[in-house]
Design a protein around this motif. Structure first.
Motif, short mmCIF file in Angstrom:
data_model
loop_
_atom_site.label_atom_id
_atom_site.label_comp_id
_atom_site.label_asym_id
_atom_site.label_seq_id
_atom_site.Cartn_x
_atom_site.Cartn_y
_atom_site.Cartn_z
N THR A 60 -4.41 0.88 -0.92
CA THR A 60 -6.20 1.26 -0.70
C THR A 60 -6.75 -0.50 -0.55
O THR A 60 -5.75 -1.01 -1.83
CB THR A 60 -6.55 1.55 -1.97
OG1 THR A 60 -6.50 3.22 -2.14
CG2 THR A 60 -8.15 1.35 -2.29
N GLY A 61 -7.22 -0.68 0.05
CA GLY A 61 -7.94 -2.15 0.45
C GLY A 61 -9.36 -2.81 -0.70
O GLY A 61 -9.44 -2.26 -0.76
N THR A 66 -3.32 -8.60 1.19
CA THR A 66 -2.43 -8.13 2.45
C THR A 66 -1.29 -8.33 1.94
O THR A 66 -0.69 -6.99 2.97
CB THR A 66 -2.43 -9.42 3.66
OG1 THR A 66 -2.13 -10.58 3.20
CG2 THR A 66 -3.66 -9.75 3.43
N LEU A 67 -0.61 -7.80 1.00
CA LEU A 67 0.76 -7.56 1.37
C LEU A 67 0.79 -6.24 -0.04
O LEU A 67 0.43 -7.24 -1.07
CB LEU A 67 1.60 -8.79 0.05
CG LEU A 67 1.73 -9.70 1.06
CD1 LEU A 67 2.21 -11.26 0.45
CD2 LEU A 67 2.56 -9.67 2.33
N PHE A 68 1.14 -5.21 -0.34
CA PHE A 68 1.22 -3.93 -0.74
C PHE A 68 3.24 -3.93 -1.65
O PHE A 68 3.93 -4.04 -0.60
CB PHE A 68 0.90 -2.51 -0.08
CG PHE A 68 -0.51 -3.07 -0.59
CD1 PHE A 68 -1.75 -2.84 -0.86
CD2 PHE A 68 -0.99 -3.66 1.19
CE1 PHE A 68 -3.01 -2.99 -0.64
CE2 PHE A 68 -2.06 -3.94 1.00
CZ PHE A 68 -3.26 -3.35 0.86
N ALA A 69 2.97 -3.64 -2.75
CA ALA A 69 4.42 -3.47 -2.98
C ALA A 69 5.00 -1.76 -2.33
O ALA A 69 4.00 -1.17 -2.63
CB ALA A 69 4.98 -3.43 -4.45
N LEU A 70 5.83 -2.04 -2.06
CA LEU A 70 6.68 -1.28 -1.87
C LEU A 70 7.46 -0.05 -2.99
O LEU A 70 7.40 -0.14 -4.09
CB LEU A 70 7.97 -1.09 -0.53
CG LEU A 70 7.49 -1.57 0.98
CD1 LEU A 70 8.65 -1.88 1.29
CD2 LEU A 70 6.67 -0.74 1.52
N LYS A 87 -10.75 3.72 8.08
CA LYS A 87 -12.04 3.62 8.77
C LYS A 87 -11.60 3.30 10.61
O LYS A 87 -12.43 3.15 10.90
CB LYS A 87 -11.56 1.81 8.64
CG LYS A 87 -12.75 0.92 8.91
CD LYS A 87 -12.98 -0.82 8.54
CE LYS A 87 -14.17 -1.34 9.36
NZ LYS A 87 -14.06 -2.65 8.59
N TYR A 88 -10.26 3.79 11.14
CA TYR A 88 -10.31 4.07 12.04
C TYR A 88 -9.44 5.14 12.50
O TYR A 88 -7.99 4.91 13.01
CB TYR A 88 -9.48 1.82 12.64
CG TYR A 88 -9.80 1.20 12.80
CD1 TYR A 88 -10.90 0.74 13.42
CD2 TYR A 88 -9.68 0.53 11.43
CE1 TYR A 88 -11.98 -0.44 13.07
CE2 TYR A 88 -10.38 -0.83 11.47
CZ TYR A 88 -11.07 -1.17 11.97
OH TYR A 88 -11.92 -2.58 11.78
N PRO A 89 -9.73 6.04 12.23
CA PRO A 89 -9.31 7.10 11.90
C PRO A 89 -8.38 7.89 13.25
O PRO A 89 -7.77 8.71 13.41
CB PRO A 89 -9.74 8.79 11.53
CG PRO A 89 -11.11 7.93 12.14
CD PRO A 89 -11.11 6.02 12.06
N SER A 90 -8.68 7.23 14.27
CA SER A 90 -8.31 7.58 15.49
C SER A 90 -7.44 7.35 16.53
O SER A 90 -6.44 7.41 18.14
CB SER A 90 -9.55 8.48 16.60
OG SER A 90 -10.09 7.07 17.26
N ILE A 91 -7.35 5.74 15.56
CA ILE A 91 -6.05 5.18 16.34
C ILE A 91 -4.59 4.43 15.47
O ILE A 91 -5.63 4.04 14.04
CB ILE A 91 -6.39 3.93 17.10
CG1 ILE A 91 -7.86 4.42 18.14
CG2 ILE A 91 -5.81 2.76 17.81
CD1 ILE A 91 -8.06 3.30 18.44
N SER A 131 -10.64 -3.33 4.59
CA SER A 131 -11.70 -4.25 3.34
C SER A 131 -11.99 -3.02 2.56
O SER A 131 -10.65 -1.80 1.96
CB SER A 131 -12.87 -3.16 4.40
OG SER A 131 -12.93 -3.24 5.94
N ALA A 132 -12.58 -3.43 1.52
CA ALA A 132 -12.92 -2.62 0.63
C ALA A 132 -13.02 -1.35 0.50
O ALA A 132 -13.70 -1.07 1.39
CB ALA A 132 -14.11 -3.11 -0.53
N ALA A 133 -12.47 -0.44 -0.61
CA ALA A 133 -12.14 1.21 -0.53
C ALA A 133 -11.89 1.31 0.68
O ALA A 133 -11.72 3.03 1.04
CB ALA A 133 -13.50 1.53 -0.53
#
Length: 234
Positions: A60-61, A66-70, A87-91, A131-133
């Motif tokens: 979740t943004g 920009t860095l998320f722990a695996l 936010k971009y569900p088709s691509i 983006s947020a959320a």
């Protein structure tokens, strides 16, 4: 089946006495079979794409991160598996791109509206920041091929006789048998053949092809761009 029943069957088929326990057993022969079961779980669990080892992942943004722990049991993202943004569900998001490709993108005076991603160390980098959320969903491969008898705890090593594998256990049994015979200098060719055929057959049923590569090709010289270009004013 369980670790106990697998080892019991394997030892009988290898001409050994059937043990009443495995993990707590102090018999050197039983411990050797246990060690072979560990090797088999690690190798077969990692080498094929068993569906029970796939785990859902959600990020979740917050507009800046920009860095998320695996996840702690992360082994890899399977080739062909995409990350999808709400936010971009088709691509799907473009990636994984290489470190050099991302550095080149960051050096440009423009940035893609739709983020790209890469793996770096123990983190997954998504750039530009979500983006947020904004939520990104995907799947990863866990390196824990073993699960507790109650089915609740995934683990990397055997710790209880009731534990079982997340791939078909017939493979585990056949793998233990040929490995033990090899270690004793016995003829194991037919056992290894049976094991290989069974492993390939079961993997094929799950579309479990071997992994060939991890990185998709991405070229800055292409006339296509993975998103809309936004010009940043000086």
């Amino acid at each position: 089946m369980s670790l106990l029943t697998v080892i019991q069957d394997a030892m009988v088929l290898c001409g050994q006495s059937q043990p009443s326990s495995v993990v707590s057993n102090t018999d050197p022969t039983v411990l050797k079979f246990l060690a072979f079961a560990q090797i088999e779980a690690e190798e077969t669990g990692s080498e094929f794409n068993w569906r029970n080892l796939n785990v859902a992942m959600s990020l979740t943004g917050d507009g800046t991160t920009t860095l998320f722990a695996l996840p702690s049991d992360f082994e890899r993202i399977l080739q062909g598996q995409a990350l999808w943004s709400t936010k971009y569900p088709s691509i799907p998001l473009q990636g994984p791109i290489s470190s050099q490709e991302l550095l080149a993108l960051k050096a440009l005076p423009v940035m893609p509206v739709r983020p790209v991603w890469r793996l770096i160390g123990g983190q997954l980098e998504i750039w530009p920041a979500l983006s947020a959320a904004e939520v990104v969903n995907g799947e990863y491969r866990s390196f824990n091929p073993i699960v507790s008898g109650d089915g609740n705890t995934r683990k990397a090593r055997w710790s209880n006789d009731a534990d079982y594998t997340l791939f078909p256990e017939v493979i585990l049994k056949l793998g233990v048998i040929w490995r033990w015979k090899q270690s004793k200098g016995l003829d194991y060719a037919e056992d290894f053949r049976s094991y290989s055929l069974e492993r390939d057959k079961k993997a094929g049923h799950e579309a479990g092809g071997r992994i060939v590569r991890m990185t998709n090709t991405f070229s800055l010289g292409s006339d296509q761009w993975p998103g809309v270009i936004t010009v940043i004013s000086p």
